[in-house]
Design an enzyme around this catalytic site. Structure first.
Site, mmCIF file in Angstrom:
data_model
loop_
_atom_site.group_PDB
_atom_site.id
_atom_site.type_symbol
_atom_site.label_atom_id
_atom_site.label_comp_id
_atom_site.label_asym_id
_atom_site.label_seq_id
_atom_site.Cartn_x
_atom_site.Cartn_y
_atom_site.Cartn_z
ATOM 1 N N ASP A 82 0.864 -1.182 0.000
ATOM 2 C CA ASP A 82 0.000 0.000 0.000
ATOM 3 C C ASP A 82 0.898 1.229 0.000
ATOM 4 O OD1 ASP A 82 -1.786 2.031 0.363
ATOM 5 O OD2 ASP A 82 -2.627 1.280 2.241
ATOM 6 N N ASN A 108 3.974 1.344 -11.280
ATOM 7 C CA ASN A 108 2.799 1.838 -11.986
ATOM 8 C C ASN A 108 1.711 2.354 -11.043
ATOM 9 O OD1 ASN A 108 0.618 1.821 -14.179
ATOM 10 N ND2 ASN A 108 -0.097 0.148 -12.869
ATOM 11 N N TYR A 195 -3.234 15.873 -9.670
ATOM 12 C CA TYR A 195 -2.623 14.722 -10.341
ATOM 13 C C TYR A 195 -1.518 15.163 -11.304
ATOM 14 C CZ TYR A 195 -1.905 10.546 -13.141
ATOM 15 O OH TYR A 195 -1.329 9.487 -13.805
ATOM 16 N N LYS A 199 2.610 14.301 -10.839
ATOM 17 C CA LYS A 199 3.415 13.657 -11.873
ATOM 18 C C LYS A 199 4.608 14.529 -12.278
ATOM 19 C CE LYS A 199 1.636 9.686 -12.097
ATOM 20 N NZ LYS A 199 2.443 8.496 -11.825
#
Length: 318
Positions: A82, A108, A195, A199
């Protein structure tokens, strides 16, 4: 224009390079891109495919599905991890260190959160996509390097799945003393942009990590799979859902880029791969700028303090 051309007119090559005898880790492997990448790698002859998953029950279903579709039983293993939990990542890293070999790792697993929440003292996207993704990658380095020493003809790969949306992120917080801590302030957090921003941070930090590791020991690269149908954006708004409806690749097609990263050569070390090929011009202008370099150094310094607090001495691995 590059994004639209890629989505509409480019199909990543179907994977054919064998993984015969190899041990490969894929995180976030119970669904979407991770599942399909694991299916390809199993099909291509890997001896051991470790599915790193948060949901063990879903992982077991994925294992059965892969084995049924490839007619290769006993290859996939379901290991719990996790990335929202430091202790889980540390335990997983310790378990991975017992492997006799590790030829490739595809990191991933990620989250795209629409609502603010925290994990381990930071906004959850920062914890999962940035801090603990880098922590896991660092913890895997000794096993990857040892594999290279045992098999001089093969260089292991450590691939981080990033995203072209990093180019859409604005990051004025880089000028702060502790950017990730500032980004974890609920009162100022812009979750619609979170998000892409997570990244961008991941891209900057993986660049720095790759610069500190010799590509002759471990090839570290970044993979952009493009816009794909997956569960990642399930909390996102109607705009992303509409874009997916019009432009998204299937998860199988997108997963081909992950497999390409796990087989790419030395030219991919520290590089950005899109459509299965190295394309460093696709780094955002900020990443390639002088300010981007300064932001990278500041983020690395902050990450060092965070990870040393999680496990003293861990940064000596790099």
């Amino acid at each position: 224009m590059g994004f639209l051309y890629s989505q509409l007119f480019v199909t990543p090559q179907y994977p054919t390079q064998p993984f015969t005898g190899q041990t490969v880790l894929i995180t976030g492997a119970n669904s979407g891109l991770g599942l399909e990448a694991a299916r390809h790698i199993t099909r291509l002859g890997a001896a051991r495919v470790i599915l790193g998953v948060r949901n063990v029950a879903a992982g077991k279903e994925a294992k059965e599905d892969i084995e049924k579709s490839t007619s290769r039983e006993g290859i996939c293993e379901v290991w719990e991890v996790d990335l929202a939990s430091h202790s889980s990542v540390l335990a997983f890293g310790e378990r991975m260190s017992t492997l006799p070999r590790l030829d490739a790792a595809i990191l991933n697993a990620a989250v795209a959160k629409a609502e603010f929440s925290t994990a381990e003292g930071y906004e959850q996207s920062i914890t999962v996509n940035v801090i603990n993704s880098l922590l896991l990658g660092i913890l895997l380095l000794p096993t990857l390097k040892a594999t290279r020493q045992k098999n001089p003809s093969h260089t292991p790969r450590l691939s981080f799945v990033v995203s072209e949306v990093h180019a859409f992120a604005r990051f004025p917080e880089w000028k702060e003393k502790q950017p990730m801590k500032v980004l974890s302030d609920k009162s100022t957090a812009n979750m619609r942009q979170r998000y892409p921003l997570s990244k961008l941070l991941e891209v900057l930090l993986v660049q720095e990590l790759a610069g500190r590791v010799r590509g002759s020991e471990v090839i570290i690269n970044m993979i952009n799979p493009g816009l794909c149908h997956s569960q990642l954006g399930r909390e996102a708004g109607w705009e992303l859902k509409l874009m997916k409806l019009l432009l998204a690749r299937t998860t199988e097609v997108g997963s081909r880029t992950l497999v390409a990263g796990a087989t790419a050569g030395l030219e991919s070390h520290g590089s950005y791969m899109t459509d299965g090929h190295v394309e460093n011009s696709a780094f955002s202008p900020f990443v390639r700028s002088e300010e981007g370099g300064q932001a990278r150094e500041k983020l690395w310094a902050e990450l060092e303090v965070i990870l040393e607090g999680v496990r003293p001495g861990v940064m000596q691995i790099v």
